[in-house]
Design a protein around this motif. Structure first.
Motif, PDB file in Angstrom:
ATOM      1  N   PHE A 105      -7.038   3.074 -16.614  1.00  0.00           N
ATOM      2  CA  PHE A 105      -6.246   3.289 -15.411  1.00  0.00           C
ATOM      3  C   PHE A 105      -7.155   2.945 -14.243  1.00  0.00           C
ATOM      4  CE2 PHE A 105      -3.483   5.847 -18.069  1.00  0.00           C
ATOM      5  CZ  PHE A 105      -2.235   5.580 -17.536  1.00  0.00           C
ATOM      6  N   ASP A 106      -6.643   2.162 -13.310  1.00  0.00           N
ATOM      7  CA  ASP A 106      -7.365   1.832 -12.095  1.00  0.00           C
ATOM      8  C   ASP A 106      -6.651   2.498 -10.929  1.00  0.00           C
ATOM      9  OD1 ASP A 106      -8.851   0.096 -13.725  1.00  0.00           O
ATOM     10  OD2 ASP A 106      -7.697  -1.668 -13.120  1.00  0.00           O
ATOM     11  N   VAL A 107      -7.422   3.135 -10.045  1.00  0.00           N
ATOM     12  CA  VAL A 107      -6.880   3.775  -8.850  1.00  0.00           C
ATOM     13  C   VAL A 107      -7.671   3.309  -7.634  1.00  0.00           C
ATOM     14  CG1 VAL A 107      -6.049   5.812 -10.112  1.00  0.00           C
ATOM     15  CG2 VAL A 107      -8.330   5.854  -9.074  1.00  0.00           C
ATOM     16  N   ARG A 108      -7.067   3.426  -6.470  1.00  0.00           N
ATOM     17  CA  ARG A 108      -7.726   3.051  -5.216  1.00  0.00           C
ATOM     18  C   ARG A 108      -8.413   4.276  -4.603  1.00  0.00           C
ATOM     19  NH1 ARG A 108      -8.023  -2.434  -3.767  1.00  0.00           N
ATOM     20  NH2 ARG A 108      -6.103  -3.452  -4.347  1.00  0.00           N
ATOM     21  N   ASP A 109      -9.603   4.063  -4.032  1.00  0.00           N
ATOM     22  CA  ASP A 109     -10.284   5.145  -3.324  1.00  0.00           C
ATOM     23  C   ASP A 109      -9.859   5.144  -1.853  1.00  0.00           C
ATOM     24  OD1 ASP A 109     -11.743   3.173  -1.986  1.00  0.00           O
ATOM     25  OD2 ASP A 109     -13.700   3.911  -2.656  1.00  0.00           O
ATOM     26  N   LYS A 110     -10.489   5.985  -1.043  1.00  0.00           N
ATOM     27  CA  LYS A 110     -10.139   6.101   0.382  1.00  0.00           C
ATOM     28  C   LYS A 110     -10.395   4.815   1.150  1.00  0.00           C
ATOM     29  CE  LYS A 110     -10.723  11.045   0.752  1.00  0.00           C
ATOM     30  NZ  LYS A 110     -11.256  12.153   1.531  1.00  0.00           N
ATOM     31  N   ASP A 111     -11.300   3.971   0.656  1.00  0.00           N
ATOM     32  CA  ASP A 111     -11.615   2.701   1.306  1.00  0.00           C
ATOM     33  C   ASP A 111     -10.884   1.523   0.666  1.00  0.00           C
ATOM     34  OD1 ASP A 111     -13.404   3.917   3.156  1.00  0.00           O
ATOM     35  OD2 ASP A 111     -14.923   3.991   1.567  1.00  0.00           O
ATOM     36  N   PRO A 128      -1.264  11.482  -9.149  1.00  0.00           N
ATOM     37  CA  PRO A 128      -0.267  12.069  -8.261  1.00  0.00           C
ATOM     38  C   PRO A 128       0.742  11.050  -7.746  1.00  0.00           C
ATOM     39  CG  PRO A 128      -2.341  11.805  -7.100  1.00  0.00           C
ATOM     40  CD  PRO A 128      -2.596  11.424  -8.540  1.00  0.00           C
ATOM     41  N   ALA A 129       1.947  11.525  -7.456  1.00  0.00           N
ATOM     42  CA  ALA A 129       2.963  10.682  -6.836  1.00  0.00           C
ATOM     43  C   ALA A 129       2.368  10.044  -5.591  1.00  0.00           C
ATOM     44  CB  ALA A 129       4.180  11.522  -6.466  1.00  0.00           C
ATOM     45  N   ALA A 162       4.119  -0.365  -0.575  1.00  0.00           N
ATOM     46  CA  ALA A 162       5.178   0.644  -0.693  1.00  0.00           C
ATOM     47  C   ALA A 162       4.814   1.846   0.177  1.00  0.00           C
ATOM     48  CB  ALA A 162       5.353   1.044  -2.157  1.00  0.00           C
ATOM     49  N   ASP A 163       4.224   1.566   1.329  1.00  0.00           N
ATOM     50  CA  ASP A 163       3.697   2.629   2.188  1.00  0.00           C
ATOM     51  C   ASP A 163       4.760   3.440   2.909  1.00  0.00           C
ATOM     52  OD1 ASP A 163       1.086   1.967   1.468  1.00  0.00           O
ATOM     53  OD2 ASP A 163       0.866   0.571   3.130  1.00  0.00           O
ATOM     54  N   MET A 172      -1.075  10.182   1.137  1.00  0.00           N
ATOM     55  CA  MET A 172      -2.079   9.800   2.131  1.00  0.00           C
ATOM     56  C   MET A 172      -2.498  11.012   2.972  1.00  0.00           C
ATOM     57  SD  MET A 172      -0.586   6.059   3.217  1.00  0.00           S
ATOM     58  CE  MET A 172      -1.793   5.778   4.493  1.00  0.00           C
ATOM     59  N   MET A 173      -1.549  11.825   3.387  1.00  0.00           N
ATOM     60  CA  MET A 173      -1.868  13.010   4.193  1.00  0.00           C
ATOM     61  C   MET A 173      -2.723  14.000   3.403  1.00  0.00           C
ATOM     62  SD  MET A 173      -0.678  12.923   7.293  1.00  0.00           S
ATOM     63  CE  MET A 173      -0.553  14.627   7.737  1.00  0.00           C
ATOM     64  N   LYS A 174      -2.395  14.160   2.136  1.00  0.00           N
ATOM     65  CA  LYS A 174      -3.080  15.166   1.316  1.00  0.00           C
ATOM     66  C   LYS A 174      -4.455  14.704   0.837  1.00  0.00           C
ATOM     67  CE  LYS A 174      -2.327  18.330  -2.510  1.00  0.00           C
ATOM     68  NZ  LYS A 174      -1.382  18.816  -3.513  1.00  0.00           N
ATOM     69  N   PHE A 175      -4.602  13.422   0.505  1.00  0.00           N
ATOM     70  CA  PHE A 175      -5.823  12.971  -0.163  1.00  0.00           C
ATOM     71  C   PHE A 175      -6.627  11.901   0.579  1.00  0.00           C
ATOM     72  CE2 PHE A 175      -3.080  14.496  -3.633  1.00  0.00           C
ATOM     73  CZ  PHE A 175      -3.904  15.488  -4.118  1.00  0.00           C
ATOM     74  N   LEU A 176      -6.052  11.187   1.512  1.00  0.00           N
ATOM     75  CA  LEU A 176      -6.772  10.065   2.108  1.00  0.00           C
ATOM     76  C   LEU A 176      -7.151  10.259   3.571  1.00  0.00           C
ATOM     77  CD1 LEU A 176      -4.939   6.991   0.530  1.00  0.00           C
ATOM     78  CD2 LEU A 176      -6.900   8.266  -0.328  1.00  0.00           C
ATOM     79  N   THR A 177      -6.723  11.332   4.182  1.00  0.00           N
ATOM     80  CA  THR A 177      -7.086  11.570   5.579  1.00  0.00           C
ATOM     81  C   THR A 177      -8.452  12.232   5.658  1.00  0.00           C
ATOM     82  OG1 THR A 177      -6.007  13.720   5.621  1.00  0.00           O
ATOM     83  CG2 THR A 177      -4.680  11.803   6.294  1.00  0.00           C
ATOM     84  N   GLU A 178      -9.046  12.194   6.823  1.00  0.00           N
ATOM     85  CA  GLU A 178     -10.380  12.800   7.019  1.00  0.00           C
ATOM     86  C   GLU A 178     -10.370  14.300   6.729  1.00  0.00           C
ATOM     87  OE1 GLU A 178     -13.295  11.265   7.557  1.00  0.00           O
ATOM     88  OE2 GLU A 178     -12.157   9.425   7.330  1.00  0.00           O
TER      89      GLU A 178
END
Length: 180
Positions: A105-111, A128-129, A162-163, A172-178
């Protein structure tokens, strides 16, 4: 234990490990901060495993099936492998439990960099969804996996971009914000 690493940029065989040189390992904690959950279970006894039963009850995984991804077992195998590897997201969590074989499985990080997660027998992953991801077999070309769902299964994949979906915005709010 699961192993994960940052991927190189090569477009060659998707089934190769694609490790950076030198390797940049990714810890379970780093995956957790992206919302990816991991468990190790007893795949030899999945039909009677009390741990799996408890997980299914606690997480309300009411539906499951088993899929075998191999050229002799999966109709439209080559087409499916290409589809699985297209970057996409789902509106619900994706839960996979590897009963035999292996894959990535490949996933994207914050960058927006790719992280490859090597999955093998006994590994359970929850994506996660709203997380962008993809799947491929490794060089063994075989995996048997349990697919778990809350309620009726939804198979819809939304290819990137699909943003605008609420699931992506929530992710994005839960996992990718500062603040995450």
């Amino acid at each position: 234990m699961v192993e994960a690493w940052y991927m190189d940029e090569s477009q060659e065989d998707q089934r190769a490990p694609h490790r950076l040189q030198p390797n940049r390992a990714v810890s379970l904690e780093q995956l957790r901060r992206l919302g990816v959950a991991y468990r190790k279970l007893d795949a030899d006894n999945y039909e009677t495993d009390p741990c799996l039963k408890e997980i299914r009850k606690a997480e309300n995984y009411s539906w499951m099936d088993i899929v075998t991804i191999h050229k002799d077992k999966l109709p439209n195998y080559e087409e499916k492998i290409k589809t699985f590897y297209e970057e996409h997201l789902h509106l619900d969590d994706e839960i996979r439990y590897i009963l035999d074989g292996s894959g990535y499985f490949d996933v994207r990080d914050k960058d927006d960099k790719w992280i490859r997660i090597s999955m093998e027998k006994g590994d359970m992953i929850t994506l996660p969804a709203g997380i962008y991801h993809r799947f491929t077999l490794d060089e063994n070309n075989y995996v048997k996996a349990m697919r778990l769902f809350v309620g009726e299964p939804v198979w819809t994949a939304y290819n990137r971009p699909a943003d605008d979906f609420p699931a992506r915005k929530q992710y994005m709010m839960k996992f990718l914000t500062e603040e995450a």
